[in-house]
Scaffold this motif. Structure first.
Motif, mmCIF file in Angstrom:
data_model
loop_
_atom_site.group_PDB
_atom_site.id
_atom_site.type_symbol
_atom_site.label_atom_id
_atom_site.label_comp_id
_atom_site.label_asym_id
_atom_site.label_seq_id
_atom_site.Cartn_x
_atom_site.Cartn_y
_atom_site.Cartn_z
ATOM 1 N N TRP A 35 -0.347 -10.884 2.094
ATOM 2 C CA TRP A 35 -0.971 -9.558 2.061
ATOM 3 C C TRP A 35 -1.204 -9.115 0.625
ATOM 4 O O TRP A 35 -2.263 -8.545 0.289
ATOM 5 C CB TRP A 35 -0.068 -8.551 2.783
ATOM 6 C CG TRP A 35 -0.578 -7.144 2.750
ATOM 7 C CD1 TRP A 35 -1.375 -6.531 3.667
ATOM 8 C CD2 TRP A 35 -0.308 -6.160 1.734
ATOM 9 N NE1 TRP A 35 -1.626 -5.231 3.292
ATOM 10 C CE2 TRP A 35 -0.984 -4.984 2.102
ATOM 11 C CE3 TRP A 35 0.426 -6.169 0.550
ATOM 12 C CZ2 TRP A 35 -0.949 -3.824 1.327
ATOM 13 C CZ3 TRP A 35 0.461 -5.026 -0.231
ATOM 14 C CH2 TRP A 35 -0.213 -3.866 0.158
ATOM 15 N N ASP A 156 0.850 0.920 -1.975
ATOM 16 C CA ASP A 156 0.376 0.393 -0.690
ATOM 17 C C ASP A 156 1.353 -0.627 -0.120
ATOM 18 O O ASP A 156 1.558 -0.700 1.099
ATOM 19 C CB ASP A 156 -1.002 -0.235 -0.855
ATOM 20 C CG ASP A 156 -2.099 0.801 -1.075
ATOM 21 O OD1 ASP A 156 -1.800 2.006 -0.954
ATOM 22 O OD2 ASP A 156 -3.245 0.404 -1.371
ATOM 23 N N GLU A 160 2.846 -0.123 3.487
ATOM 24 C CA GLU A 160 2.513 -1.110 4.515
ATOM 25 C C GLU A 160 3.748 -1.808 5.056
ATOM 26 O O GLU A 160 3.900 -1.978 6.266
ATOM 27 C CB GLU A 160 1.547 -2.150 3.927
ATOM 28 C CG GLU A 160 1.144 -3.250 4.883
ATOM 29 C CD GLU A 160 0.198 -2.768 5.975
ATOM 30 O OE1 GLU A 160 0.080 -3.462 7.002
ATOM 31 O OE2 GLU A 160 -0.424 -1.694 5.790
#
Length: 342
Positions: A35, A156, A160
């Motif tokens: 990711w 983020d 996440e």
């Protein structure tokens, strides 16, 4: 016997909708590497840096070397990430048509640095006055803008991967207070072993109440490799992330984690056993514990047995957790000796 629903809250399964990892007590690790690579490309590739006189663009990420994980330990989120990024840029004077190209390097994007502490280096492919001016523009203006993008990556990442690591309690939501506190800088978590309340004056000779700490940990490597990770200066520097002084011999001294952990080797049997006099800087003056590490190799894995005597009562829980966070999990992550939980 405790009644149903009473007792140590860590083990009250009915308070969790899925009945697993009760109250987020156990270590859970999620791999965020894939990711992260996609997110860093999304944030940096095509990024435009310009003003009235200059135009620049990050055209490509040629290398994304590193890893990232999100961990839950006792309902605290701990993020480990370490990246070396390399890429290419192009730019020009707005008053002209000639494009100039070069490379950029980000060598130290990790949890040990805030985003505004991350270095960004620019070089030119050609050495002309104009290319130098464009490169210097990117260095001066682009560094801050790139740091802002890296700050967004960090935010983020936490958003996440914080969602699935701190699991909901009986009301269906994570404990907001714990979730907020858990997003402190990972460097503070790495130093948990040595963080303590303000030190009170202690005198040598005062009786200290102590406890015995034991533990068993499994590593996916040979006993010799695990032994080396604790005695090879380069490997110890790698997993502690700091300077190390170490004389690996009986009576030899060691100092690591910026001098917060010190001691000496009492006995060394390569791949089998290690005995140390061991202390943390915040402990009472001149007080040492005795640490014994026994290595037992089995098919495909090595079991490490920790026995530590003489741990001050007030430091017991902090020391126990410190071994896990500062030693075992870092060794597994740095050298690939542990299996990730997705």
């Amino acid at each position: 016997m405790a009644k149903w629903g009473e007792g140590d809250p860590r083990w009250i399964v009915e308070e969790r909708p899925d009945g697993t990892n009760v109250n987020n007590w156990h270590w859970v690790e999620k791999n965020a590497t894939g990711w992260s690579k996609d997110k860093l490309k999304e944030l940096l590739v095509g990024m435009v840096i310009e003003d009235e006189e200059y135009f620049g663009e990050l055209t490509e990420l040629t290398s994304i070397d590193g890893e990232a994980t999100a961990n839950n330990r006792k309902a605290k989120l701990i993020f480990f990430y370490e990246w070396v990024l390399k890429g290419e840029w192009s730019g020009k004077l707005k008053s002209g048509d000639k494009k100039h190209k070069g490379k950029f390097n980000i060598p130290n994007l990790s949890e040990e640095n805030d985003a505004d502490e991350v270095d960004v280096e620019f070089t030119c492919n050609t050495q002309t006055d104009e290319s130098y001016k464009v490169k210097e523009f990117l260095r001066k203006k682009g560094t801050k803008e790139i740091q802002n993008k890296l700050a967004k990556y960090i935010a983020d990442l936490k958003q996440e991967y914080g969602k699935g690591v701190i699991l909901p309690t009986k009301n269906g939501q994570p404990d907001a207070k714990k979730l907020t506190n858990s997003t402190n800088k990972a460097r503070e978590e790495l130093n948990k072993l040595v963080v303590s309340s303000p030190k009170k004056e202690s005198k040598v000779g005062v009786k200290i109440h102590t406890k015995k700490l034991t533990g068993k940990h499994e590593f996916m490597c040979s006993a010799q490799d695990l032994y080396r990770s604790l005695t090879d200066i380069g490997m110890v520097q790698a997993f502690t992330g700091g300077p190390v002084e170490m004389e690996v011999e009986k009576g030899g001294r060691f100092s690591l984690m910026h001098g917060n952990v010190t001691g000496e080797f009492v006995d060394l049997v390569p791949g089998k056993k290690m005995v140390q006099r061991w202390r943390v800087k915040s402990w009472p003056d001149a007080h040492y514990s005795e640490v014994t590490l026994d290595f037992e190799e089995k098919e495909g894995v090595t079991e490490l047995f920790l026995t530590q005597t003489g741990v001050p009562d007030s430091e017991f829980e902090r020391t126990k957790e410190g071994w896990v966070i500062n030693y075992w999990n870092r060794i597994k992550q740095t050298f690939g000796y542990g299996a990730n939980i997705f």
